[in-house]
Design a protein around this motif. Structure first.
Motif, PDB file in Angstrom:
ATOM      1  N   LEU A 124       0.826  -1.211   0.000  1.00 28.46           N
ATOM      2  CA  LEU A 124       0.000   0.000   0.000  1.00 28.46           C
ATOM      3  C   LEU A 124       0.862   1.264   0.000  1.00 28.46           C
ATOM      4  O   LEU A 124       0.499   2.283  -0.605  1.00 28.46           O
ATOM      5  CB  LEU A 124      -0.931   0.000   1.213  1.00 28.46           C
ATOM      6  CG  LEU A 124      -1.999  -1.099   1.226  1.00 28.46           C
ATOM      7  CD1 LEU A 124      -2.874  -0.982   2.461  1.00 28.46           C
ATOM      8  CD2 LEU A 124      -2.853  -1.058  -0.034  1.00 28.46           C
ATOM      9  N   ARG A 127       2.040   1.690  -3.558  1.00 26.41           N
ATOM     10  CA  ARG A 127       0.937   2.139  -4.406  1.00 26.41           C
ATOM     11  C   ARG A 127       0.634   3.615  -4.189  1.00 26.41           C
ATOM     12  O   ARG A 127       0.552   4.399  -5.131  1.00 26.41           O
ATOM     13  CB  ARG A 127      -0.316   1.308  -4.122  1.00 26.41           C
ATOM     14  CG  ARG A 127      -1.542   1.746  -4.925  1.00 26.41           C
ATOM     15  CD  ARG A 127      -2.807   1.148  -4.344  1.00 26.41           C
ATOM     16  NE  ARG A 127      -3.972   1.385  -5.169  1.00 26.41           N
ATOM     17  CZ  ARG A 127      -4.684   2.513  -5.161  1.00 26.41           C
ATOM     18  NH1 ARG A 127      -4.313   3.509  -4.377  1.00 26.41           N
ATOM     19  NH2 ARG A 127      -5.744   2.637  -5.937  1.00 26.41           N
ATOM     20  N   SER A 128       0.450   3.998  -2.931  1.00 26.95           N
ATOM     21  CA  SER A 128       0.093   5.388  -2.637  1.00 26.95           C
ATOM     22  C   SER A 128       1.252   6.332  -2.923  1.00 26.95           C
ATOM     23  O   SER A 128       1.046   7.465  -3.373  1.00 26.95           O
ATOM     24  CB  SER A 128      -0.357   5.513  -1.176  1.00 26.95           C
ATOM     25  OG  SER A 128       0.652   5.061  -0.291  1.00 26.95           O
ATOM     26  N   TRP A 130       3.561   5.986  -5.257  1.00 25.46           N
ATOM     27  CA  TRP A 130       3.622   6.199  -6.700  1.00 25.46           C
ATOM     28  C   TRP A 130       2.502   7.132  -7.161  1.00 25.46           C
ATOM     29  O   TRP A 130       2.704   7.959  -8.046  1.00 25.46           O
ATOM     30  CB  TRP A 130       3.543   4.862  -7.424  1.00 25.46           C
ATOM     31  CG  TRP A 130       3.641   4.997  -8.914  1.00 25.46           C
ATOM     32  CD1 TRP A 130       2.637   4.901  -9.824  1.00 25.46           C
ATOM     33  CD2 TRP A 130       4.824   5.287  -9.663  1.00 25.46           C
ATOM     34  NE1 TRP A 130       3.107   5.093 -11.088  1.00 25.46           N
ATOM     35  CE2 TRP A 130       4.450   5.330 -11.030  1.00 25.46           C
ATOM     36  CE3 TRP A 130       6.161   5.498  -9.314  1.00 25.46           C
ATOM     37  CZ2 TRP A 130       5.382   5.583 -12.035  1.00 25.46           C
ATOM     38  CZ3 TRP A 130       7.081   5.750 -10.329  1.00 25.46           C
ATOM     39  CH2 TRP A 130       6.687   5.790 -11.666  1.00 25.46           C
ATOM     40  N   GLN A 131       1.337   6.998  -6.555  1.00 26.52           N
ATOM     41  CA  GLN A 131       0.225   7.873  -6.908  1.00 26.52           C
ATOM     42  C   GLN A 131       0.531   9.320  -6.542  1.00 26.52           C
ATOM     43  O   GLN A 131       0.246  10.241  -7.313  1.00 26.52           O
ATOM     44  CB  GLN A 131      -1.047   7.419  -6.206  1.00 26.52           C
ATOM     45  CG  GLN A 131      -2.295   8.181  -6.630  1.00 26.52           C
ATOM     46  CD  GLN A 131      -3.556   7.634  -5.996  1.00 26.52           C
ATOM     47  OE1 GLN A 131      -3.501   6.802  -5.087  1.00 26.52           O
ATOM     48  NE2 GLN A 131      -4.699   8.088  -6.465  1.00 26.52           N
ATOM     49  N   SER A 155      -4.433  11.478  -1.333  1.00 25.98           N
ATOM     50  CA  SER A 155      -3.460  10.419  -1.601  1.00 25.98           C
ATOM     51  C   SER A 155      -2.272  10.517  -0.663  1.00 25.98           C
ATOM     52  O   SER A 155      -1.777   9.499  -0.159  1.00 25.98           O
ATOM     53  CB  SER A 155      -2.985  10.492  -3.053  1.00 25.98           C
ATOM     54  OG  SER A 155      -4.059  10.347  -3.952  1.00 25.98           O
ATOM     55  N   HIS A 159      -0.976   7.856   2.128  1.00 28.56           N
ATOM     56  CA  HIS A 159       0.418   7.407   2.115  1.00 28.56           C
ATOM     57  C   HIS A 159       1.046   7.570   3.498  1.00 28.56           C
ATOM     58  O   HIS A 159       1.672   6.635   4.021  1.00 28.56           O
ATOM     59  CB  HIS A 159       1.198   8.199   1.067  1.00 28.56           C
ATOM     60  CG  HIS A 159       2.626   7.779   0.930  1.00 28.56           C
ATOM     61  ND1 HIS A 159       3.004   6.561   0.416  1.00 28.56           N
ATOM     62  CD2 HIS A 159       3.782   8.430   1.255  1.00 28.56           C
ATOM     63  CE1 HIS A 159       4.323   6.465   0.421  1.00 28.56           C
ATOM     64  NE2 HIS A 159       4.822   7.589   0.929  1.00 28.56           N
ATOM     65  N   TRP A 324      -6.055  -2.940  -2.180  1.00 31.85           N
ATOM     66  CA  TRP A 324      -5.415  -2.170  -3.263  1.00 31.85           C
ATOM     67  C   TRP A 324      -6.489  -1.491  -4.124  1.00 31.85           C
ATOM     68  O   TRP A 324      -6.396  -0.297  -4.415  1.00 31.85           O
ATOM     69  CB  TRP A 324      -4.557  -3.111  -4.100  1.00 31.85           C
ATOM     70  CG  TRP A 324      -3.968  -2.500  -5.341  1.00 31.85           C
ATOM     71  CD1 TRP A 324      -4.628  -2.127  -6.474  1.00 31.85           C
ATOM     72  CD2 TRP A 324      -2.592  -2.184  -5.572  1.00 31.85           C
ATOM     73  NE1 TRP A 324      -3.769  -1.616  -7.409  1.00 31.85           N
ATOM     74  CE2 TRP A 324      -2.502  -1.638  -6.882  1.00 31.85           C
ATOM     75  CE3 TRP A 324      -1.432  -2.326  -4.826  1.00 31.85           C
ATOM     76  CZ2 TRP A 324      -1.294  -1.235  -7.435  1.00 31.85           C
ATOM     77  CZ3 TRP A 324      -0.217  -1.924  -5.382  1.00 31.85           C
ATOM     78  CH2 TRP A 324      -0.158  -1.387  -6.670  1.00 31.85           C
TER      79      TRP A 324
END
Length: 344
Positions: A124, A127-128, A130-131, A155, A159, A324
């Protein structure tokens, strides 16, 4: 004014129409060339799109390149391992060092839970993170209830929230690691770990897997990888992430000068890439060197070849995948609203 006397208006960026109101035909393509297709962008300008080898997805070319590079590496490693001097080296350094007599045997159940939680939070975080890095214009923002706070994207809030949970879990992991003696399995206790790690790396690269007995002792390359991940990469991720977060005391001018945010930004992303690389290699080797037994060590708390660990591992992947896809503003906004103000 007659039609012949009126000035003709030509739109820039678009081909002039013929007297019959039709656009002129495109020039014939050269033999063997990809046929061009004209499309119009939102700005009104024409865009030429070509179909052919150049349009092949880069990911496919990357995979083919990786396969070729891996094949060359295996052939080179096999040739090196076949030399007399390297055979003598691998005999002297088989790939692992003995543990202290007081080292525990086996992997306790708490380590299996820690393994799941660490992977859960790390996926997670990646993912966050990269976002946050690629998001150009956030749609939803979060403002903390603290007296001095700044508006951040939803976001970034997610994160940093997962970062905090990962940090808490990491502190519990470190305490249990030293309290139960499991630290002796992931911290080198002899300088012989270095040549043994080189031997293990050569065995992996030549596809002559080193003898695996992770229930009792990791090979030296695993020990170094776990040590770097736990005691080097994780602290770097924490200190660089904290410097970039809203928790950093922005009014502490001296701290800001001693630790510029540019340093943190320069390190934080490469550390994330290291974790991605570690996860890919780790999962690949777990599945390639005895999946059922390895997964039982990691999740089942037993040294056996059955489907218990695999079942728990599959369930954990389903949970991680579900979270996810659920980590979207429609789900995150109500959660963030419990700790501050959410709006556009």
């Amino acid at each position: 004014m007659t039609d012949e006397q009126r000035p003709r208006v030509v739109r820039r960026g678009l081909p002039r129409e013929s007297e019959e109101g039709q656009r002129p035909a495109a020039a014939p393509a050269l033999p063997g060339a990809a046929a061009p297709v004209m499309s119009v962008e939102p700005s009104g300008k024409p865009r030429e799109v070509r179909f052919g080898v150049a349009a092949m997805p880069r990911v496919v070319l990357g995979i083919l390149g990786a396969v070729v590079a891996a094949g060359i590496l295996v052939l080179a490693a096999r040739g090196l391992a076949g030399l007399d001097v390297m055979r003598d080296f691998m005999t002297t350094y088989p790939g692992e060092t003995p543990l202290p007599d007081s080292a525990p045997v086996g992997i306790p159940a708490w380590l299996g839970w820690q393994h799941f939680l660490t992977v859960f939070f790390m996926v997670l975080i990646i993912r966050s993170g990269w976002q946050v890095r690629t998001q150009k214009r956030p749609d939803v923002f979060f403002t903390s209830r603290r007296p001095i706070s700044r508006k951040i994207s939803l976001s970034l809030w997610f994160h940093q929230s997962v970062d905090l949970l990962w940090l808490i879990n990491g502190v519990i992991f470190i305490v249990l690691l030293f309290a139960t003696g499991q630290w002796m399995r992931v911290i080198p206790t002899s300088w012989a770990v270095i040549p043994n790690a080189l031997s293990a790396a050569l065995q992996y690269a030549s596809l002559m897997w080193p003898t695996e007995d992770g229930w009792v002792n990791y090979n030296s390359l695993q020990v170094l990888a776990y040590f770097v991940t736990i005691f080097v990469a994780a602290p770097l991720a924490i200190v660089t992430g904290f410097r970039m977060s809203a928790l950093w005391p922005a009014r502490a001018a001296r701290l800001v000068r001693l630790y510029p945010v540019e340093w943190a930004r320069a390190l934080h992303f490469p550390v994330m890439l290291y974790f991605v690389f570690f996860i890919i290699v780790h999962v690949t080797l777990v599945l390639a060197t005895g999946a059922l037994r390895n997964l039982n060590h990691m999740y089942g708390g037993q040294d056996a070849v059955n489907w218990v660990g695999f079942t728990i591992f599959s369930a954990s992947i389903a949970i991680i995948g579900g979270v996810w896809f659920a980590a979207r503003p429609i789900v995150l906004a109500p959660l963030a609203g419990l700790f501050g103000k959410v709006g556009r």
